[in-house]
Design a protein around this motif. Structure first.
Motif, PDB file in Angstrom:
ATOM      1  N   TYR A  68     122.338   7.802  33.896  1.00 48.31           N
ATOM      2  CA  TYR A  68     122.502   6.572  33.117  1.00 48.31           C
ATOM      3  C   TYR A  68     121.152   6.080  32.618  1.00 48.31           C
ATOM      4  O   TYR A  68     121.003   5.705  31.449  1.00 48.31           O
ATOM      5  CB  TYR A  68     123.181   5.518  33.994  1.00 48.31           C
ATOM      6  CG  TYR A  68     123.108   4.117  33.440  1.00 48.31           C
ATOM      7  CD1 TYR A  68     124.034   3.677  32.502  1.00 48.31           C
ATOM      8  CD2 TYR A  68     122.114   3.245  33.843  1.00 48.31           C
ATOM      9  CE1 TYR A  68     123.964   2.401  31.982  1.00 48.31           C
ATOM     10  CE2 TYR A  68     122.040   1.974  33.343  1.00 48.31           C
ATOM     11  CZ  TYR A  68     122.956   1.547  32.412  1.00 48.31           C
ATOM     12  OH  TYR A  68     122.886   0.281  31.903  1.00 48.31           O
ATOM     13  N   PRO A 117     124.669  -7.615  35.114  1.00 55.88           N
ATOM     14  CA  PRO A 117     123.616  -7.384  34.152  1.00 55.88           C
ATOM     15  C   PRO A 117     123.310  -8.640  33.359  1.00 55.88           C
ATOM     16  O   PRO A 117     124.198  -9.393  32.986  1.00 55.88           O
ATOM     17  CB  PRO A 117     124.192  -6.289  33.242  1.00 55.88           C
ATOM     18  CG  PRO A 117     125.213  -5.612  34.076  1.00 55.88           C
ATOM     19  CD  PRO A 117     125.789  -6.683  34.956  1.00 55.88           C
ATOM     20  N   ARG A 120     119.825   5.516  28.689  1.00 56.74           N
ATOM     21  CA  ARG A 120     119.408   4.170  28.285  1.00 56.74           C
ATOM     22  C   ARG A 120     117.922   4.081  27.974  1.00 56.74           C
ATOM     23  O   ARG A 120     117.448   3.055  27.505  1.00 56.74           O
ATOM     24  CB  ARG A 120     119.755   3.160  29.378  1.00 56.74           C
ATOM     25  CG  ARG A 120     121.247   2.847  29.472  1.00 56.74           C
ATOM     26  CD  ARG A 120     121.705   2.064  28.235  1.00 56.74           C
ATOM     27  NE  ARG A 120     123.095   1.677  28.338  1.00 56.74           N
ATOM     28  CZ  ARG A 120     124.105   2.363  27.844  1.00 56.74           C
ATOM     29  NH1 ARG A 120     123.872   3.488  27.181  1.00 56.74           N
ATOM     30  NH2 ARG A 120     125.350   1.938  27.972  1.00 56.74           N
ATOM     31  N   GLU A 125     128.601  -2.247  27.193  1.00 56.84           N
ATOM     32  CA  GLU A 125     128.509  -3.263  28.246  1.00 56.84           C
ATOM     33  C   GLU A 125     129.360  -2.880  29.457  1.00 56.84           C
ATOM     34  O   GLU A 125     128.962  -3.120  30.606  1.00 56.84           O
ATOM     35  CB  GLU A 125     128.957  -4.629  27.715  1.00 56.84           C
ATOM     36  CG  GLU A 125     128.081  -5.199  26.610  1.00 56.84           C
ATOM     37  CD  GLU A 125     128.406  -4.637  25.243  1.00 56.84           C
ATOM     38  OE1 GLU A 125     129.386  -3.837  25.150  1.00 56.84           O
ATOM     39  OE2 GLU A 125     127.696  -4.960  24.291  1.00 56.84           O
ATOM     40  N   ASP A 184     127.428  -0.344  31.373  1.00 53.17           N
ATOM     41  CA  ASP A 184     126.363  -0.999  32.131  1.00 53.17           C
ATOM     42  C   ASP A 184     126.914  -1.594  33.427  1.00 53.17           C
ATOM     43  O   ASP A 184     126.303  -1.475  34.497  1.00 53.17           O
ATOM     44  CB  ASP A 184     125.726  -2.113  31.301  1.00 53.17           C
ATOM     45  CG  ASP A 184     124.923  -1.577  30.123  1.00 53.17           C
ATOM     46  OD1 ASP A 184     124.635  -0.366  30.108  1.00 53.17           O
ATOM     47  OD2 ASP A 184     124.591  -2.373  29.236  1.00 53.17           O
TER      48      ASP A 184
END
Length: 947
Positions: free
Chosen positions: A617, A867, A621, A582, A585
């Motif tokens: 990134y 996010p 992901r 997280e 992110d």
């Protein structure tokens, strides 16, 4: 609307349609299109040739004559000048007779009067009486007129309200919107439909005026190039504008000449100080230009104005040449310079264009201001102009050369070095030392083996000048602060570290850090500390130093430096301890917002426009489309604009997907070019290119070349003390030994790689080491050990949310352990997904990068908010799985597009800029494979995103 009126005329209910718009708005094209659809109705066109050139009743006489020639009947019963019927005829009687004759030919008739603004008084009077009579006749009369030719004194201006009261239908054609232009391009020039820059530039230059849009598109179709500001205009456009301008009074033309030199926007007050006319006469001239739709007031005070279309200004400038234009620039520059708080950029522009040496002071001010905000390209342009105009002995030259080189260092290093060499020879001791320092920095980036010796010799010279006032002044100008230590220590630290003398490098680093004032932040020192931590395998420390450096660089407006450091922070945290996905992110979202802010404020980007540093990134992901667009297609499109790290990952992605041939086209661009070249020390890759090239040659079937590159990597002195790099090199050896059938040596190399990866805390290398050991254990007949290694790799990948890694691990496990429960399903799923990714990669021959730019939003969030939700707690789009990798913010945008909102309205609703909305839309178009808003709405309905 015209078709409906024609249908009414067929039923015996005619009328008058007044079709207005400025010259080139598309009036005649619209009428022509309507008549083509009308079928076999009778029709005739009457023209008004020009101002003061139309004989009495002439457009109607043309209509009568044409209808008589083509259809009959003989107009003998009509009064003069249409026929020869005797008697005294009033205007109303003439109108009634003409309508009766038009209706007597059988079936409906369409009469078109073109350019009614040039009609004679008699024709306008006839029109006044004809209008109410048409309602009971099968006659449709369409009259076109130019709104930009009317003013309050024009007879048609006074007549229009009366015609409307008596039943005329008035329509004004507005310019095409940006969406209209994009839609037009999709129809008439489909090869350019995928390039948003074409639509944006055509619309901005033409203001949406249909004639100009058409001409620019035709020029694009002929040349394949967009006509940019400053390019010669198509002759038809230049002629149309020249004709419009010649109808203005001499005073208005003079004022507009000066206004064109002022810029797209200008003020009455500035013109009053520049143009040699009385204020009342100037006001009258501008009022005339406003009434003719050449300029438009931009405030309620009648002080500020703007050109209606950028092309009007371009055409005016094209008429000004040589001394005449320079004279206007000088007058404007002097007038602006006399203002309190004058903008140095604007004053510099005009004085420079005038060839006035007073420009130098303002160019320096403008360059300093641009450099202070991170706009290095603009600053470099101003410094170069100042140097061009400064005298050879000007004492400001050394400083200007230093600043010019500093701004060019990344984009044009050869030109930067040339500027610094000149500064070294200017005879200024302080400037010469700083020029040497910059050349040393550049040499370090170019991996020059002499950097250590150069740094060691420069340090005492800088130490000697630390207290020199001129030296300090230049340092403050160049870096924003005085370091208090010889800055040559920074390249020395890196040279020592990459030479394997990590302890010596750490000692110099501690010594320099001890000279920094408590609480002070030195971005250069933080960068050096980052490299030391990276080589030493302290990834958490390396990422933290990058974060501090990015914050410090951003605080002083150094966007390029901030982007470099923030992207390194994201990358190191991605491959390092990825147990807190997280946080990664959130960092990626910060990087995306920083890229957007840097581009909008300064035009700074570390990659090709339309691409993002977030691509790596996205790849980890599992956002394939965004990753391939940013990491692979962006590098292929413009590899010069991309740093070594992105190119390294682009090749790695291609190799992971089995695109070996395509990888080979890029890998040769990554230094070093030969195994015996020095190991790169000016970036963070070090020996990573050696290992990557070894992998490429191994997968290409050239094991000997792979071995040569790995042996060269082993010769890097710093490798024993650099665990993360050692892990990568050992993985290369493991792959080579396995390919050559030496499984025990491969096992040993992979085990060493795992130990080094754990020492460095690198999740990515641990995953790869476990996979290598899993494959080798299966080959050695140890299925339980193999399964354990694959399971550990999968657990790490799942924790880190490395979606691509999970796919590759499952493929390797299913291939190595085919009897494992679920192996067939894993293999099929992995192959299907990899086939899908390859299909995206090969879409249209890999041209997706030229079709549309992906936004900087990250999955689960956006470039505008955190996010997982909308900003400010605003309700987001539907939760749960979204199709085609869409984010919740993107679905919000789609919903508002379906509601018919413009980009500006969507931005206001979501609290973002219209430019950001446009980037979201381009990202959405790429993800869902559509090219326009209408297709997007249809897609949204099919997917159930909107009702």
């Amino acid at each position: 609307m015209l078709a409906r009126h024609l249908q009414d005329a067929r039923a015996g209910r005619g009328g008058l349609v007044l079709l207005g718009g400025e010259a080139g708005a598309g009036k005649s094209a619209l009428v022509t299109a309507a008549l083509e659809r009308a079928g076999g109705v009778r029709r005739a066109v009457g023209l008004c040739p020009g101002p003061g050139e139309t004989p009495p009743y002439d457009p109607f006489v043309q209509v009568v004559n044409r209808l008589h020639r083509e259809h009959g009947p003989v107009p003998a019963e009509l009064p003069p000048p249409f026929g020869e019927a005797p008697g005294n005829w009033s205007a109303r009687d003439r109108a009634a007779a003409l309508v009766h004759w038009l209706a007597s030919g059988g079936g409906p008739v369409v009469v078109v009067i073109e350019d009614l603004h040039w009609a004679d008084e008699a024709s306008l009077t006839l029109l006044r009486h004809i209008t109410p009579l048409l309602m009971d006749a099968p006659v449709l009369l369409i009259a076109t007129y130019r709104t930009d030719e009317l003013d309050r004194e024009h007879p048609l201006w006074r007549l229009l309200p009366e015609l409307a009261r008596t039943g005329a239908h008035r329509v004004l054609l507005s310019p095409l919107s940006r969406e209209d232009v994009a839609g037009l391009i999709a129809v008439v020039l489909p090869e350019a439909a995928g390039d948003p820059e074409v639509a944006a530039l055509v619309w901005s230059r033409t203001g949406g005026l249909a004639l100009f849009v058409r001409e620019l598109l035709e020029a694009f179709a002929r040349t394949g190039q967009i006509l940019r500001p400053g390019d010669p205009l198509p002759q038809t456009i230049q002629q149309a504008i020249d004709t419009k301008m010649t109808r203005l009074s001499p005073a208005a033309q003079l004022a507009l000449e000066a206004a064109a030199v002022c810029g797209e926007r200008f003020s009455f007050d500035l013109l009053a100080r520049v143009v040699d006319v009385e204020e009342d006469a100037l006001a009258g001239a501008l009022e005339e230009a406003v009434s003719r739709h050449v300029i438009t007031p931009v405030d309620g005070e009648g002080i500020g104005f703007a050109f209606d279309h950028a092309l009007y200004r371009e055409a005016l400038l094209a008429r000004l040449i040589g001394a005449r234009r320079r004279r206007w620039h000088r007058r404007i520059g002097e007038a602006l310079a006399a203002e309190r708080g004058a903008d140095p950029d604007v004053v510099a522009h005009h004085l420079y264009r005038a060839g006035d040496p007073r420009a130098v002071d303002y160019l320096v001010q403008a360059g300093d201001r641009a450099r202070g905000t991170g706009a290095e390209a603009g600053a470099a342009r101003r410094y170069a102009q100042a140097l061009e105009m400064a005298e050879p002995g000007d004492p400001r030259r050394p400083e200007l050369l230093l600043k010019l080189g500093q701004c060019l260092m990344w984009d044009d290093p050869d030109r930067a070095e040339s500027a610094w060499r000149e500064a070294e020879s200017c005879g200024d001791a302080a400037a010469s030392i700083w020029a040497s320092f910059f050349r040393l920095t550049l040499a370090h980036l170019r991996h020059d083996a002499r950097c250590r010796q150069w740094a060691e010799s420069l340090m005492p010279e800088q130490e000697r000048l630390l207290g020199d006032r001129e030296y300090q002044r230049l340092e403050r100008e160049l870096f924003g602060s005085v370091a208090g230590y010889p800055r040559a220590a920074l390249p020395l630290i890196l040279s020592l570290a990459t030479s394997g003398e990590l302890a010596a490098a750490e000692a110099v680093f501690r010594s320099v850090r001890g000279r920094i004032a408590p609480g002070a932040v030195d971005v250069g020192l933080l960068r050096a500390g980052f490299s030391l931590a990276l080589i030493g395998g302290r990834l958490d420390e390396a990422a933290a130093l990058c974060g501090q450096g990015a914050d410090a660089a951003l605080a002083k407006g150094a966007y390029r430096e901030a982007l470099m450091l923030r992207s390194n922070e994201v990358l190191v945290r991605l491959v390092g301890d990825a147990s807190r996905p997280e946080e990664i992110d959130a960092l990626a979202s910060q990087l995306g917002r920083l890229e957007e802010e840097a581009w909008e404020r300064t035009g700074t980007t570390l990659v090709a426009p339309g691409h993002s540093l977030c691509g790596i990134y996205h790849f980890f992901r599992g956002d394939w489309r965004a990753a391939l667009h940013h990491v692979v297609e962006g590098v292929e499109r413009n590899h010069v604009a991309f740093g070594g790290t992105l190119m390294w990952y682009a090749v790695r992605v291609l190799l992971d997907l089995g695109e070996v041939g395509r990888a080979g086209q890029l890998i040769q661009l990554i230094p070093p070019q030969r195994p015996d070249d020095p190991v790169p020390s000016g970036n963070n890759l070090m020996v990573l290119p050696h290992a990557l090239k070894a992998r490429y040659f191994l997968e290409s079937g050239d094991a000997a070349a792979a071995r040569t590159w790995l042996q060269a990597a082993e010769g890097w002195p710093a490798l024993p003390s650099a665990p993360i790099f050692r892990a990568v090199v050992r993985l290369g050896w493991a792959a080579l030994h396995r390919a050559e059938g030496r499984l025990e040596e491969a096992w040993a190399a992979a085990s060493e790689a795992l130990a080094a990866a754990r020492e460095a805390g690198s999740t990515l290398e641990q995953i790869e080491a476990h996979v290598a050991l899993g494959v080798l254990a299966a080959h050695r007949g140890l299925p339980e050990d193999a399964a354990r290694h694959f399971d550990e790799a999968l657990a790490l990948a799942a924790q880190a949310r490395f979606r691509m890694a999970e796919v590759l691990i499952r493929r390797e496990r299913a291939t190595s352990l085919p009897d494992l429960p679920g192996a067939a399903e894993d293999l099929r799923a992995a192959r299907e997904l990899l086939a899908e990714v390859r299909a995206v990669l090969r879409k249209d021959g890999g041209s997706a990068a030229e079709e549309v730019a992906v936004s900087l939003a990250v999955p689960g969030g956006s470039a505008d908010g955190p996010p997982g939700g909308s900003p400010g707690g605003e309700p987001g789009a539907p939760k749960g799985a979204l199709p085609d990798g869409l984010t919740e913010r993107e679905v919000e945008v789609i919903t508002l597009v379906a509601a018919g909102l413009t980009n500006k309205e969507i931005g206001a609703r979501l609290y973002i800029s219209p430019k950001t909305v446009d980037r979201h839309l381009r990202n959405i178009f790429l993800k869902v494979s559509v090219s326009n808003r209408a297709a997007l709405v249809a897609y949204a309905i099919r997917q159930g995103l909107v009702g």
